[in-house]
Design an enzyme around this catalytic site. Structure first.
Site, PDB file in Angstrom:
ATOM      1  N   PRO A 169       0.797  -1.229   0.000  1.00  0.00           N
ATOM      2  CA  PRO A 169       0.000   0.000   0.000  1.00  0.00           C
ATOM      3  C   PRO A 169       0.826   1.275   0.000  1.00  0.00           C
ATOM      4  CG  PRO A 169      -0.133  -1.105   2.125  1.00  0.00           C
ATOM      5  CD  PRO A 169       0.529  -2.066   1.176  1.00  0.00           C
ATOM      6  N   ASN A 170       0.350   2.216  -0.798  1.00  0.00           N
ATOM      7  CA  ASN A 170       0.899   3.580  -0.894  1.00  0.00           C
ATOM      8  C   ASN A 170       2.248   3.664  -1.600  1.00  0.00           C
ATOM      9  OD1 ASN A 170      -1.312   4.848   0.554  1.00  0.00           O
ATOM     10  ND2 ASN A 170      -0.521   3.776   2.356  1.00  0.00           N
ATOM     11  N   ARG A 218       4.774  11.056  -2.445  1.00  0.00           N
ATOM     12  CA  ARG A 218       4.398  10.822  -1.058  1.00  0.00           C
ATOM     13  C   ARG A 218       5.588  11.145  -0.147  1.00  0.00           C
ATOM     14  NH1 ARG A 218       4.575   4.660   1.224  1.00  0.00           N
ATOM     15  NH2 ARG A 218       3.892   5.183   3.305  1.00  0.00           N
ATOM     16  N   TYR A 235      10.772   9.384   1.407  1.00  0.00           N
ATOM     17  CA  TYR A 235      10.829   8.374   0.347  1.00  0.00           C
ATOM     18  C   TYR A 235      11.483   8.853  -0.951  1.00  0.00           C
ATOM     19  CZ  TYR A 235       7.657   6.056   3.587  1.00  0.00           C
ATOM     20  OH  TYR A 235       7.119   5.489   4.712  1.00  0.00           O
ATOM     21  N   ASN A 258       8.155  -5.306  -0.568  1.00  0.00           N
ATOM     22  CA  ASN A 258       7.945  -4.169   0.327  1.00  0.00           C
ATOM     23  C   ASN A 258       6.462  -4.163   0.651  1.00  0.00           C
ATOM     24  OD1 ASN A 258       7.699  -1.805   1.718  1.00  0.00           O
ATOM     25  ND2 ASN A 258       8.942  -0.583   0.304  1.00  0.00           N
ATOM     26  N   ALA A 291       2.916  -0.640   5.048  1.00  0.00           N
ATOM     27  CA  ALA A 291       2.438  -0.669   6.426  1.00  0.00           C
ATOM     28  C   ALA A 291       1.929  -2.046   6.844  1.00  0.00           C
ATOM     29  CB  ALA A 291       1.339   0.372   6.620  1.00  0.00           C
ATOM     30  N   GLU A 301      12.535  -8.984   2.692  1.00  0.00           N
ATOM     31  CA  GLU A 301      11.749  -7.849   3.192  1.00  0.00           C
ATOM     32  C   GLU A 301      12.525  -6.567   2.903  1.00  0.00           C
ATOM     33  OE1 GLU A 301      11.053  -7.883   7.450  1.00  0.00           O
ATOM     34  OE2 GLU A 301      10.363  -5.799   7.428  1.00  0.00           O
ATOM     35  N   HIS A 358      12.568  -2.192   2.668  1.00  0.00           N
ATOM     36  CA  HIS A 358      11.975  -0.885   2.977  1.00  0.00           C
ATOM     37  C   HIS A 358      12.877   0.206   2.431  1.00  0.00           C
ATOM     38  CE1 HIS A 358       9.062  -2.808   5.511  1.00  0.00           C
ATOM     39  NE2 HIS A 358      10.041  -3.507   6.045  1.00  0.00           N
ATOM     40  N   ARG A 384      12.683   4.793  12.927  1.00  0.00           N
ATOM     41  CA  ARG A 384      11.492   5.639  12.842  1.00  0.00           C
ATOM     42  C   ARG A 384      10.577   5.388  14.057  1.00  0.00           C
ATOM     43  NH1 ARG A 384       8.926   5.404   7.027  1.00  0.00           N
ATOM     44  NH2 ARG A 384       7.742   7.135   7.944  1.00  0.00           N
TER      45      ARG A 384
HETATM   46  C1  DQA Z   1       7.983   1.424   4.078  1.00  0.00           C
HETATM   47  C2  DQA Z   1       8.000   1.670   5.587  1.00  0.00           C
HETATM   48  C3  DQA Z   1       6.637   1.418   6.184  1.00  0.00           C
HETATM   49  O1  DQA Z   1       6.667   1.648   7.581  1.00  0.00           O
HETATM   50  C4  DQA Z   1       5.614   2.327   5.562  1.00  0.00           C
HETATM   51  O2  DQA Z   1       4.331   2.038   6.068  1.00  0.00           O
HETATM   52  C5  DQA Z   1       5.624   2.288   4.081  1.00  0.00           C
HETATM   53  C6  DQA Z   1       6.905   2.246   3.387  1.00  0.00           C
HETATM   54  C7  DQA Z   1       9.340   1.784   3.420  1.00  0.00           C
HETATM   55  O3  DQA Z   1       9.540   1.362   2.288  1.00  0.00           O
HETATM   56  O4  DQA Z   1      10.148   2.505   4.010  1.00  0.00           O
HETATM   57  O5  DQA Z   1       4.596   2.392   3.431  1.00  0.00           O
HETATM   58  O6  DQA Z   1       7.754   0.049   3.844  1.00  0.00           O
END
Ligand code: DQA
Length: 143
Positions: free
Chosen positions: A9-10, A17, A22, A71, A74, A95, A97, A104
């Site tokens: 998501p996102n 964003r 990011y 990735n 959240a 995994e 990020h 964070r």
């Molecule tokens: C993320 C870190 C997550 O905590 C966050 O919710 C994201 C992006 C990252 O790529 O840094 O959506 O996965």
């Protein structure tokens, strides 16, 4: 070598964003360049904002791919269902990020999927994806 890159998501909004966290480059543009740089690798790219769709994609590619770069956004911090899907499939999952989740907010330091994944790469900006691909390519070939 077949590598699936799956984004949650996102992550479709990376570039627009929270650019202070990011970055300014879109993930689509970055992944286009990244995948073109590995001529010998057969990539699939997938993004969804929906937990069940991410699980469907993990199940779809997870028995044929040689590795998965995930990735989960959240959902990393909440989804036992995604962790179960990772455990159910045979492909090793990295995994990933973009941000350094361990430095964070406290809730981002918790990962429901970490134990199910082969390793975790975080905090290198979009380069986290390249590092994950290289990590998978360095695995010993399956016999
Ligand atoms: C993320 C870190 C997550 O905590 C966050 O919710 C994201 C992006 C990252 O790529 O840094 O959506 O996965």
């Amino acid at each position: 070598m077949r590598i699936a890159i799956i984004n949650g998501p996102n992550l479709n909004l990376v570039g627009r964003r929270e650019p202070d966290i990011y970055g300014h480059e879109s993930l689509d543009a970055y992944l286009e360049r990244l995948t073109q740089a590995y001529a010998d690798v057969d990539f699939t790219l997938y993004q969804s904002n929906h937990e069940g769709d991410l699980i469907d994609e993990l199940q779809r590619v997870g028995f044929d791919a040689d590795g998965i770069v995930l990735n989960a956004g959240a959902y990393t911090h909440t989804s036992i269902a995604i962790a179960d899907a990772i455990r159910a499939i045979t492909a090793p999952v990295v995994e990933v990020h973009i941000s350094d989740v361990m430095s964070r907010e406290p809730y981002r330091r918790v990962s429901m999927i970490r134990d199910a994944c082969a390793t975790m790469i975080a905090g290198y900006g979009l380069d986290s994806y390249r590092r994950a691909v290289d990590w998978l390519l360095a695995l010993p070939a399956k016999s």
